[in-house]
Design a protein around this motif. Structure first.
Motif, short mmCIF file in Angstrom:
data_model
loop_
_atom_site.label_atom_id
_atom_site.label_comp_id
_atom_site.label_asym_id
_atom_site.label_seq_id
_atom_site.Cartn_x
_atom_site.Cartn_y
_atom_site.Cartn_z
N ARG A 13 40.73 54.86 24.94
CA ARG A 13 41.41 53.66 25.44
C ARG A 13 42.65 54.12 26.20
O ARG A 13 43.58 54.65 25.59
N THR A 58 43.80 56.82 21.60
CA THR A 58 44.73 56.44 22.66
C THR A 58 45.73 57.58 22.78
O THR A 58 45.68 58.55 22.02
N GLY A 64 30.87 50.37 20.81
CA GLY A 64 31.35 49.86 19.53
C GLY A 64 30.47 48.74 19.02
O GLY A 64 30.16 48.65 17.83
N LYS A 108 33.49 49.68 25.74
CA LYS A 108 33.54 48.98 24.45
C LYS A 108 32.15 48.63 23.91
O LYS A 108 31.99 48.41 22.72
N GLY A 110 34.46 55.23 27.51
CA GLY A 110 35.52 54.24 27.63
C GLY A 110 34.94 52.84 27.60
O GLY A 110 35.62 51.86 27.86
N PHE A 138 35.77 56.90 21.48
CA PHE A 138 36.07 55.83 22.41
C PHE A 138 37.49 56.01 22.92
O PHE A 138 38.45 55.95 22.14
N PHE A 171 33.07 56.85 14.26
CA PHE A 171 33.52 56.15 15.45
C PHE A 171 35.02 56.38 15.54
O PHE A 171 35.77 55.98 14.65
N THR A 214 38.49 55.99 17.75
CA THR A 214 39.20 55.35 18.85
C THR A 214 40.44 56.17 19.10
O THR A 214 41.25 56.40 18.20
N ARG A 229 42.25 56.45 15.54
CA ARG A 229 41.64 55.78 14.38
C ARG A 229 40.25 56.36 14.18
O ARG A 229 39.43 56.38 15.10
#
Length: 113
Positions: free
Chosen positions: A74, A104, A57, A54, A52, A72, A100, A102, A109
């Motif tokens: 979020r 939620t 990134g 950042k 979690g 990651f 990578f 992301t 993504r």
């Protein structure tokens, strides 16, 4: 296999393990190590790094760390919901590494590296 950074809630780790995923937890095994060591372990063992933070990134996109695959997360206070979203995603998707991702509770993504 998944390497869970120390900022990942234990509930998320437990849900992943209960779903059959192998999770190595920094909180359980190596609390307090530096990001560089987390990255080294993830790359050496071909783990997905679950975080979690950042900063990872930044390591991937600004410092161009190679062969690091990151998921990651979020979320704010919905760690139960993000855990089940993550399991559902991992069970359905086969993503080529390095990437990578992301994630939620509403959106995913994926950036192939």
């Amino acid at each position: 296999m998944i390497l869970a950074d120390e900022n990942i809630q234990y509930f998320i780790i437990k849900v992943l393990r209960d779903a059959g995923f192998t999770v190595n937890s920094i909180s359980e095994n190596s609390k307090g190590i530096k990001d560089e060591e987390v990255i080294k372990r993830a790359i050496q063992n071909n783990y997905w790094l679950l975080t979690g933070d950042k900063d990872f990134g930044e390591w991937v996109f600004s410092y161009h760390v190679k062969n690091l695959s990151v998921i990651f997360l979020r979320y704010r206070f919905r760690f139960q919901q993000i855990a089940f979203t993550l399991v559902n995603f991992l069970e359905k998707k086969q993503i080529l590494k390095p990437a990578f991702i992301t994630l939620t509770t509403k959106k995913i993504r994926i950036r192939q590296l």
